[in-house]
Enzyme design. Sequence first.
Site, PDB file in Angstrom:
ATOM      1  N   GLU A   1       2.805   6.853 -34.409  1.00  0.00           N
ATOM      2  CA  GLU A   1       3.381   5.549 -34.731  1.00  0.00           C
ATOM      3  C   GLU A   1       4.179   4.966 -33.576  1.00  0.00           C
ATOM      4  O   GLU A   1       4.117   3.763 -33.310  1.00  0.00           O
ATOM      5  CB  GLU A   1       4.253   5.659 -35.986  1.00  0.00           C
ATOM      6  CG  GLU A   1       3.501   6.042 -37.247  1.00  0.00           C
ATOM      7  CD  GLU A   1       2.405   5.061 -37.615  1.00  0.00           C
ATOM      8  OE1 GLU A   1       2.405   3.924 -37.093  1.00  0.00           O
ATOM      9  OE2 GLU A   1       1.526   5.413 -38.421  1.00  0.00           O
TER      10      GLU A   1
ATOM     11  N   HIS B   1       2.189   3.041 -31.039  1.00  0.00           N
ATOM     12  CA  HIS B   1       1.631   1.747 -31.434  1.00  0.00           C
ATOM     13  C   HIS B   1       2.452   0.559 -30.917  1.00  0.00           C
ATOM     14  O   HIS B   1       1.905  -0.541 -30.787  1.00  0.00           O
ATOM     15  CB  HIS B   1       1.574   1.640 -32.961  1.00  0.00           C
ATOM     16  CG  HIS B   1       0.344   2.215 -33.581  1.00  0.00           C
ATOM     17  ND1 HIS B   1      -0.913   2.118 -33.019  1.00  0.00           N
ATOM     18  CD2 HIS B   1       0.168   2.886 -34.760  1.00  0.00           C
ATOM     19  CE1 HIS B   1      -1.796   2.701 -33.802  1.00  0.00           C
ATOM     20  NE2 HIS B   1      -1.171   3.178 -34.860  1.00  0.00           N
TER      21      HIS B   1
END
Length: 315
Positions: free
Chosen positions: A270, A273
């Site tokens: 995550e 990203h």
Amino acid sequence: MKIVILSLLLSVVFALDVSIDLVSKSPLAFNFTVSNNGETDETFLQWGTPFEGVWDDMFDIRDEQFNRLTYAGMLVRRGDVPIDSEYVTIPAGGMRTVIVDLGVNYEFTSTGKYMVRVNLPQYSGLVYTPDDNQVEVFQLDTVPERRPVGAPQGFTNCNAAQQNQVNSAVTTSISSCSRAISCLNSGCDTLYRTWFGVYSDANWNHVNNVVFRAVHARLNNYDIEAYCNPSGCGSNVYGYVYPTDTTFTVYLCGLFWSVPNERVNTIIHEMSHFNSLGRTQDYAYGEPNCRSLATSNPNNACRNADNICYFASKV
């Protein structure tokens, strides 16, 4: 309300019909329709389609200078294996429609003409091949307001046990990124090829200097911004982020807590990203698919969040 009717058929033998019908200028609401023109019921996986929510960059939107708009919606890490509720069945001759709001998911910064077409991710369960005839043009007279994202408060909605679990995952993530950087600079050619494919200077530089160093620096120098069990979680989701979020908030969902050995992978996945860190995408999920991606498309593998976290976990 602006309506875009996207008839995404379930087999390559059927024609794909895309049309846009401008009803009003705000909000940018679209009807996303899947039609089954066959004689038997058809089932497809809703991953990467608006039927699960806007959880990926599903549309290609361009301004008058042909600049592509920045995607500001969710990027989600799903479980490796789909569950029953993630499949949609369309009866023969039937259709299903879901409303999509592009105004809150893409960065419209000015009025003017825009072009839009569907850009389903590679892992999408629908067969779709865009062509030039499926590009539609619309006039935007009012810039839509996007929802605020991020929760810069350290921990949000997290109990003491969850805070400890997140902090432990972050500590290990920092070490994993550090080992990945050392490995990339000392060799580890076989491991590199496994997860990133044929070597190139540009791809190595992206993985090492853009992704891992940026993620390591953010985790090592700042406290984690974590939101536990937000309302946007799906039942088969580890977590998600908004890539343009300058607070770097990571939203942690059910699988993050129930699958402990994937917590570090989820944090690295995550964090990579965020546009100002790794700017990774979700081209493939799961180790087998990511190894295949490294062989078939090294450029995408070096920019795929799961490839990044799996490489770090193997060092």
